[in-house]
Every structure is written in structure tokens, then in C-alpha cells.
Design an enzyme around this catalytic site. Structure first.
Site, PDB file in Angstrom:
ATOM      1  N   ASP A  31       0.874  -1.164   0.000  1.00  0.00           N
ATOM      2  CA  ASP A  31       0.000   0.000   0.000  1.00  0.00           C
ATOM      3  C   ASP A  31       0.921   1.226   0.000  1.00  0.00           C
ATOM      4  O   ASP A  31       2.099   1.114   0.364  1.00  0.00           O
ATOM      5  CB  ASP A  31      -0.869  -0.058   1.270  1.00  0.00           C
ATOM      6  N   ASP A  33      -0.158   5.066   0.943  1.00  0.00           N
ATOM      7  CA  ASP A  33      -0.391   6.084   1.977  1.00  0.00           C
ATOM      8  C   ASP A  33      -0.313   5.483   3.374  1.00  0.00           C
ATOM      9  O   ASP A  33      -1.002   4.502   3.674  1.00  0.00           O
ATOM     10  CB  ASP A  33      -1.763   6.724   1.764  1.00  0.00           C
ATOM     11  N   GLU A  40      -1.278  10.605   4.301  1.00  0.00           N
ATOM     12  CA  GLU A  40      -2.450  10.251   3.509  1.00  0.00           C
ATOM     13  C   GLU A  40      -2.599  11.382   2.491  1.00  0.00           C
ATOM     14  O   GLU A  40      -2.980  12.505   2.839  1.00  0.00           O
ATOM     15  CB  GLU A  40      -3.700  10.162   4.399  1.00  0.00           C
ATOM     16  N   ARG A  77     -14.575  12.237  -0.795  1.00  0.00           N
ATOM     17  CA  ARG A  77     -13.363  12.995  -0.463  1.00  0.00           C
ATOM     18  C   ARG A  77     -12.817  13.726  -1.682  1.00  0.00           C
ATOM     19  O   ARG A  77     -12.442  14.898  -1.589  1.00  0.00           O
ATOM     20  CB  ARG A  77     -12.308  12.050   0.129  1.00  0.00           C
ATOM     21  N   SER A 121      -2.588   1.225  -4.634  1.00  0.00           N
ATOM     22  CA  SER A 121      -2.985   2.334  -3.774  1.00  0.00           C
ATOM     23  C   SER A 121      -4.396   2.803  -4.061  1.00  0.00           C
ATOM     24  O   SER A 121      -4.806   2.915  -5.218  1.00  0.00           O
ATOM     25  CB  SER A 121      -2.005   3.502  -3.981  1.00  0.00           C
ATOM     26  N   ASP A 193      -1.799  -0.920   5.916  1.00  0.00           N
ATOM     27  CA  ASP A 193      -2.149  -0.379   7.235  1.00  0.00           C
ATOM     28  C   ASP A 193      -3.646  -0.210   7.448  1.00  0.00           C
ATOM     29  O   ASP A 193      -4.084  -0.013   8.573  1.00  0.00           O
ATOM     30  CB  ASP A 193      -1.472   0.984   7.442  1.00  0.00           C
ATOM     31  N   ASN A 196      -8.827  -1.402   3.750  1.00  0.00           N
ATOM     32  CA  ASN A 196      -8.866  -1.700   2.313  1.00  0.00           C
ATOM     33  C   ASN A 196      -7.661  -2.513   1.849  1.00  0.00           C
ATOM     34  O   ASN A 196      -7.598  -2.925   0.695  1.00  0.00           O
ATOM     35  CB  ASN A 196      -9.017  -0.419   1.480  1.00  0.00           C
TER      36      ASN A 196
END
Length: 237
Positions: A31, A33, A40, A77, A121, A193, A196
Site C-alpha cells: 500500500d 499512503d 495520507e 473525499r 494504492s 495499514d 482496504n
């Protein structure tokens, strides 16, 4: 089922085969971010239009697994990012984005050991492409922000594989990459982390949580809770 144990301080290991070596693996998937990098990106982009708190709250809920529809949460977002300029994005890359400790070392060691490297990502190609080039990553999948007249429109661009890289797409990309390499998913490592990341971590031979949300830590075979990404090498001889 073995009881999770602290392998070294800040390193928790559970259900791990004995004598695991880096040479057992052919692919490592990251991943981006808050895993490979320190921020992020979506939250920092929102800061450019004064909406960081609003966006960060949605990101946090999504990463903790409290929002089940990741795609919808990302659309919400990204809509709030309308008006952010490409110059703003460049400034974020130059001034705020850093590789997490041990990231470059782990990627380099994996490459030396013959592993291919995949970056998947829920973030954006504006950043993943730079990280790919910086670290010599082999494969990437991420979302494309729509741009018009040098600024974000608040939308994303559909790609040949689909609309948004969510957890299901991360899993698909990991499996597709394994198939392309002619390897079994058990020969892949997946590091992340957030919630997702769980779908791809679930199909990989080794799942690693890095400074992760509680729901991710408990499901990973290795949880790095202190120190850098290269602490994985303490377990893989």
C-alpha cells in the site's frame, strides 16, 4: 492457532511458518499512503482548500473499516478537492511527502533477492508514479484524478481495469500480477495499514501490518508496531 508474540519489541508475529526466508517469495505488494509513505495524500490535498479535517475524518473511518463502501467514501473525499491546482499537488510532493523509515531499504533488499515489487494504492497516480520511479517499482495500480485547466475537477478518470482502486481491486491486482509472473499467491508478501488492504493481505502468503489500524493488526501474520518497514527483514532471514 499460535498466540501472537512479540518477536522483538514492537514486532508481533502470529501463525508464521518456521524458517521463513525472503527467498521463499517472488513478489512484495505495498500500500502507499501511511505504509510506504508518511502521509495520507488525499488529506494533504484537502488541506490546500481548507478541508483537511473534513476529509481526514472520512479517511480515518474508511481505514478503520467503519465505512464499508470505500469507493463512495473516496468519491466524497475527491469531490471536496475541487479547485486544488497541480502546483498545490507538486508542493505536497516536494514539502510533505516522505518515504517511511526503512521503505527504500526494504524495497532494495527485496529487489536484490529477486522479488518483483507492486504498489497498489487507493490514492492517486500523481504520487504513485513518482514513488514508482524513485524506488524502481515494477507494477502499480492507483486512481487518476481528473484535471481541467491546471486544477482538480473533484472527479476521477475511469481506467481500462475499472473506476476506483479499492480493497477488491488491490486483491485483483495482486492475483493478476502473480498470474503474470507465473507464481502462486503464497509466494507473495502484502503490506498495508488500512481495512482496504485486508483483501490483498488475505490472499498473500505473508501478510504484514505496518503501524496499522487495530482491525488490520489482529489479522496480519506480522505486525510492525514500532520502527521502520525494513523490520520485516528481522523475520525473513
Amino acid at each position: 492457532m499460535t498466540t501472537p508474540k512479540e518477536h522483538h519489541p514492537g514486532l508481533v508475529v502470529q501463525n508464521l511458518p518456521a524458517n521463513l526466508k525472503l527467498s521463499n517469495f517472488k513478489l512484495i505488494a505495498f500500500d502507499m499512503d501511511s505504509t510506504l509513505i508518511n502521509i495520507e495524500c488525499v488529506d494533504e490535498i484537502a488541506d490546500a482548500v481548507g478541508r483537511k479535517a473534513e476529509v481526514a475524518a472520512i479517511t480515518e473511518a474508511a481505514m478503520r473499516g467503519e465505512i464499508t463502501d470505500y469507493k463512495e467514501s473516496l468519491r466524497q473525499r475527491v469531490a471536496l478537492l475541487k479547485g486544488v491546482t497541480l502546483a498545490d499537488l507538486e508542493q505536497i510532493y516536494q514539502e510533505r511527502l516522505q518515504l517511511n523509515p526503512g521503505a527504500a531499504e526494504l524495497v532494495a533488499t527485496c529487489k536484490q533477492a529477486g522479488l518483483k515489487v507492486l504498489l497498489v494504492s487507493g490514492g492517486f497516480t500523481h504520487f504513485t508514479n513518482r514513488i514508482r520511479d524513485r524506488l524502481g517499482i515494477d507494477y502499480t495500480r492507483a486512481n487518476v484524478l481528473e484535471v481541467a485547466d491546471g486544477a482538480l475537477t473533484g472527479g476521477m478518470v475511469d481506467q481500462p481495469w475499472g473506476d476506483i482502486c479499492d480493497g477488491a481491486e488491490k486483491r485483483t491486482m495482486l492475483l493478476e500480477t502473480c498470474a503474470k509472473l507465473g507464481i502462486d499467491p503464497s509466494q507473495a508478501i502484502a503490506m498495508g495499514d488500512g481495512a482496504n488492504d485486508l483483501p490483498m493481505m488475505g490472499v498473500a502468503g505473508l501478510s504484514v501490518a505496518y503501524h496499522a489500524k487495530p482491525a488490520v493488526r489482529v489479522q496480519a501474520q506480522v505486525a510492525i508496531n514500532a520502527g521502520g518497514l525494513d523490520r520485516l527483514l528481522e523475520i525473513l532471514a
